[in-house]
Motif scaffolding. Structure first.
Motif, PDB file in Angstrom:
ATOM      1  N   LEU A  57       0.973  -1.175   0.148  1.00 44.68           N
ATOM      2  CA  LEU A  57       0.029  -0.066   0.000  1.00 44.68           C
ATOM      3  C   LEU A  57       0.824   1.230  -0.012  1.00 44.68           C
ATOM      4  O   LEU A  57       0.555   2.151  -0.488  1.00 44.68           O
ATOM      5  N   TRP A  58       1.882   1.436   0.721  1.00 43.14           N
ATOM      6  CA  TRP A  58       2.842   2.598   0.717  1.00 43.14           C
ATOM      7  C   TRP A  58       3.353   2.642  -0.840  1.00 43.14           C
ATOM      8  O   TRP A  58       3.929   3.702  -0.994  1.00 43.14           O
ATOM      9  N   VAL A  59       3.484   1.434  -1.442  1.00 49.47           N
ATOM     10  CA  VAL A  59       4.123   1.755  -2.756  1.00 49.47           C
ATOM     11  C   VAL A  59       3.017   1.979  -3.833  1.00 49.47           C
ATOM     12  O   VAL A  59       2.997   2.979  -4.570  1.00 49.47           O
ATOM     13  N   ILE A  60       1.941   1.514  -3.821  1.00 55.05           N
ATOM     14  CA  ILE A  60       0.727   1.524  -4.759  1.00 55.05           C
ATOM     15  C   ILE A  60      -0.109   2.715  -4.664  1.00 55.05           C
ATOM     16  O   ILE A  60      -0.263   3.442  -5.434  1.00 55.05           O
ATOM     17  N   LEU A  61      -0.260   3.266  -3.457  1.00 52.04           N
ATOM     18  CA  LEU A  61      -1.278   4.325  -3.082  1.00 52.04           C
ATOM     19  C   LEU A  61      -0.698   5.551  -3.817  1.00 52.04           C
ATOM     20  O   LEU A  61      -1.227   6.361  -4.040  1.00 52.04           O
ATOM     21  N   PRO A  62       0.790   5.693  -3.346  1.00 51.47           N
ATOM     22  CA  PRO A  62       1.035   6.979  -4.124  1.00 51.47           C
ATOM     23  C   PRO A  62       1.243   7.003  -5.551  1.00 51.47           C
ATOM     24  O   PRO A  62       1.108   8.162  -6.331  1.00 51.47           O
ATOM     25  N   LEU A  63       1.306   5.995  -6.162  1.00 45.94           N
ATOM     26  CA  LEU A  63       1.251   5.721  -7.696  1.00 45.94           C
ATOM     27  C   LEU A  63       0.173   6.099  -8.107  1.00 45.94           C
ATOM     28  O   LEU A  63      -0.151   6.991  -9.032  1.00 45.94           O
ATOM     29  N   ILE A  64      -1.226   5.579  -7.359  1.00 50.18           N
ATOM     30  CA  ILE A  64      -2.546   5.907  -7.926  1.00 50.18           C
ATOM     31  C   ILE A  64      -2.939   7.468  -7.650  1.00 50.18           C
ATOM     32  O   ILE A  64      -3.397   7.968  -8.400  1.00 50.18           O
ATOM     33  N   ALA A  65      -2.268   7.904  -6.614  1.00 47.71           N
ATOM     34  CA  ALA A  65      -2.183   9.454  -6.231  1.00 47.71           C
ATOM     35  C   ALA A  65      -1.891  10.475  -7.463  1.00 47.71           C
ATOM     36  O   ALA A  65      -2.503  11.102  -7.854  1.00 47.71           O
ATOM     37  N   CYS A  66      -0.779   9.816  -8.159  1.00 45.09           N
ATOM     38  CA  CYS A  66      -0.116  10.517  -9.186  1.00 45.09           C
ATOM     39  C   CYS A  66      -0.807  10.465 -10.261  1.00 45.09           C
ATOM     40  O   CYS A  66      -1.026  11.578 -11.110  1.00 45.09           O
ATOM     41  N   VAL A  67      -1.164   9.080 -10.480  1.00 48.82           N
ATOM     42  CA  VAL A  67      -2.156   9.139 -11.629  1.00 48.82           C
ATOM     43  C   VAL A  67      -3.428   9.946 -11.804  1.00 48.82           C
ATOM     44  O   VAL A  67      -3.824  10.553 -12.653  1.00 48.82           O
ATOM     45  N   ILE A  68      -4.070  10.094 -10.628  1.00 46.77           N
ATOM     46  CA  ILE A  68      -5.272  10.772 -10.310  1.00 46.77           C
ATOM     47  C   ILE A  68      -4.989  12.342 -10.543  1.00 46.77           C
ATOM     48  O   ILE A  68      -5.550  13.038 -11.180  1.00 46.77           O
ATOM     49  N   ALA A  69      -3.731  12.729  -9.998  1.00 48.48           N
ATOM     50  CA  ALA A  69      -3.536  14.304  -9.889  1.00 48.48           C
ATOM     51  C   ALA A  69      -2.775  14.642 -11.193  1.00 48.48           C
ATOM     52  O   ALA A  69      -2.776  15.871 -11.472  1.00 48.48           O
ATOM     53  N   ALA A  70      -1.993  13.706 -11.909  1.00 46.03           N
ATOM     54  CA  ALA A  70      -1.451  14.201 -13.146  1.00 46.03           C
ATOM     55  C   ALA A  70      -2.189  14.889 -14.134  1.00 46.03           C
ATOM     56  O   ALA A  70      -1.741  16.235 -14.601  1.00 46.03           O
ATOM     57  N   PRO A  71      -3.561  14.524 -14.461  1.00 46.08           N
ATOM     58  CA  PRO A  71      -4.321  15.449 -15.472  1.00 46.08           C
ATOM     59  C   PRO A  71      -4.554  17.019 -14.991  1.00 46.08           C
ATOM     60  O   PRO A  71      -4.682  17.816 -15.587  1.00 46.08           O
ATOM     61  N   PHE A  72      -4.768  17.014 -13.571  1.00 45.12           N
ATOM     62  CA  PHE A  72      -4.679  18.474 -13.088  1.00 45.12           C
ATOM     63  C   PHE A  72      -3.342  19.203 -12.886  1.00 45.12           C
ATOM     64  O   PHE A  72      -3.452  20.476 -13.071  1.00 45.12           O
ATOM     65  N   VAL A  73      -2.346  18.506 -12.686  1.00 51.05           N
ATOM     66  CA  VAL A  73      -1.001  19.422 -12.556  1.00 51.05           C
ATOM     67  C   VAL A  73      -0.407  19.450 -13.970  1.00 51.05           C
ATOM     68  O   VAL A  73       0.094  20.678 -14.391  1.00 51.05           O
ATOM     69  N   ILE A  74      -0.630  18.441 -14.841  1.00 53.59           N
ATOM     70  CA  ILE A  74       0.150  18.512 -16.236  1.00 53.59           C
ATOM     71  C   ILE A  74      -0.743  19.235 -17.318  1.00 53.59           C
ATOM     72  O   ILE A  74      -1.797  18.736 -17.464  1.00 53.59           O
ATOM     73  N   ASP A  75      -0.579  20.407 -17.984  1.00 56.98           N
ATOM     74  CA  ASP A  75      -1.522  21.121 -18.601  1.00 56.98           C
ATOM     75  C   ASP A  75      -0.801  21.227 -19.984  1.00 56.98           C
ATOM     76  O   ASP A  75       0.282  21.797 -20.334  1.00 56.98           O
ATOM     77  N   LEU A  76      -1.446  20.294 -20.944  1.00 57.33           N
ATOM     78  CA  LEU A  76      -0.874  20.118 -22.082  1.00 57.33           C
ATOM     79  C   LEU A  76      -1.140  21.240 -23.062  1.00 57.33           C
ATOM     80  O   LEU A  76      -0.417  21.197 -23.985  1.00 57.33           O
ATOM     81  N   ASN A  77      -2.210  22.289 -22.754  1.00 49.74           N
ATOM     82  CA  ASN A  77      -2.125  23.500 -23.383  1.00 49.74           C
ATOM     83  C   ASN A  77      -0.854  24.353 -23.307  1.00 49.74           C
ATOM     84  O   ASN A  77      -0.987  25.189 -24.454  1.00 49.74           O
ATOM     85  N   ASN A  78      -0.192  23.995 -22.476  1.00 50.75           N
ATOM     86  CA  ASN A  78       1.486  24.803 -22.543  1.00 50.75           C
ATOM     87  C   ASN A  78       2.322  24.194 -23.826  1.00 50.75           C
ATOM     88  O   ASN A  78       3.075  25.068 -24.117  1.00 50.75           O
ATOM     89  N   TYR A  79       1.661  23.160 -24.408  1.00 48.70           N
ATOM     90  CA  TYR A  79       2.457  22.668 -25.519  1.00 48.70           C
ATOM     91  C   TYR A  79       1.744  22.893 -26.863  1.00 48.70           C
ATOM     92  O   TYR A  79       1.840  22.149 -27.781  1.00 48.70           O
ATOM     93  N   LYS A  80       0.661  23.644 -26.956  1.00 53.68           N
ATOM     94  CA  LYS A  80      -0.332  23.697 -27.967  1.00 53.68           C
ATOM     95  C   LYS A  80       0.347  24.190 -29.292  1.00 53.68           C
ATOM     96  O   LYS A  80       0.061  23.577 -30.263  1.00 53.68           O
ATOM     97  N   GLY A  81       1.386  25.222 -28.929  1.00 59.10           N
ATOM     98  CA  GLY A  81       2.150  25.405 -30.467  1.00 59.10           C
ATOM     99  C   GLY A  81       2.852  24.463 -30.835  1.00 59.10           C
ATOM    100  O   GLY A  81       2.935  24.518 -32.265  1.00 59.10           O
TER     101      GLY A  81
END
Length: 181
Positions: A57-81
């Motif tokens: 759980l100490w290994v898997i839960l942070p990975l799941i949290a990263c997958v859930i948070a990534a779309p909110f943190v990584i903005d692909l609109n910065n790479y639109k050009g």
């Protein structure tokens, strides 16, 4: 009472001869009934299983949290050009979109909103293709070989205008020639 059993041997069909550590009496040799030994063994097994589950759980839960948070943190609109310039050179015509979002929960990909691909000037003006939303999912295993393969492509509310010129060519033929198909 915390109990742990080490090295056990079968004394007869119902009794084990075990080194059992009771709190306060470490390393005492005690004959133990089979049922009690099984209870002690289950207790030891459950302690080990509990440790394994906690570590997992100490290994898997942070990975799941990263997958859930990534779309909110990584903005692909910065790479639109960069995305638009690569698409323009591949298509051989202008294109643009309103918004792009990273998608991870249902598979690695992107959701592109308000996609527009311009008409070939030889055929006229306006949009050749316009979409309310394009959902693109890519396959993961080919990425290990540095290849990008589309796994799923979903078009929502597409508007595609097919026009034939005087030579009898459809404008889609021009895109296929440019993409090398």
């Amino acid at each position: 009472l915390p109990i742990s059993a080490k090295r056990c041997n079968l004394l007869d069909k119902t009794t084990y001869f075990c080194y059992i550590n009771f709190s306060g009496f470490p390393g005492k040799t005690v004959p133990v009934k089979k049922e009690i030994f099984i209870t002690i063994a289950r207790h030891e097994y459950m302690k080990k299983l509990k440790k394994i589950i906690i570590i997992a759980l100490w290994v898997i839960l942070p990975l799941i949290a990263c997958v859930i948070a990534a779309p909110f943190v990584i903005d692909l609109n910065n790479y639109k050009g960069k995305i638009v310039s690569i698409a323009k050179s591949s298509l051989g015509r202008d294109m643009d979109f309103d918004n792009i979002e990273l998608s991870l929960l249902s598979g690695l990909g992107a959701d592109i909103h308000g996609l527009r691909i311009a008409e070939n000037p030889a055929f006229g003006k306006g949009d050749f293709v316009s979409l309310e939303r394009l959902q693109l999912k890519i396959k993961l295993l080919p990425l290990l070989k540095k290849q990008v393969q589309v796994g799923e492509l979903v078009l929502e509310k597409p508007r595609i205008q097919l026009i034939k010129n005087k030579k009898g060519e459809f404008r889609i033929t021009m895109i296929k020639m440019k993409l090398g198909e």
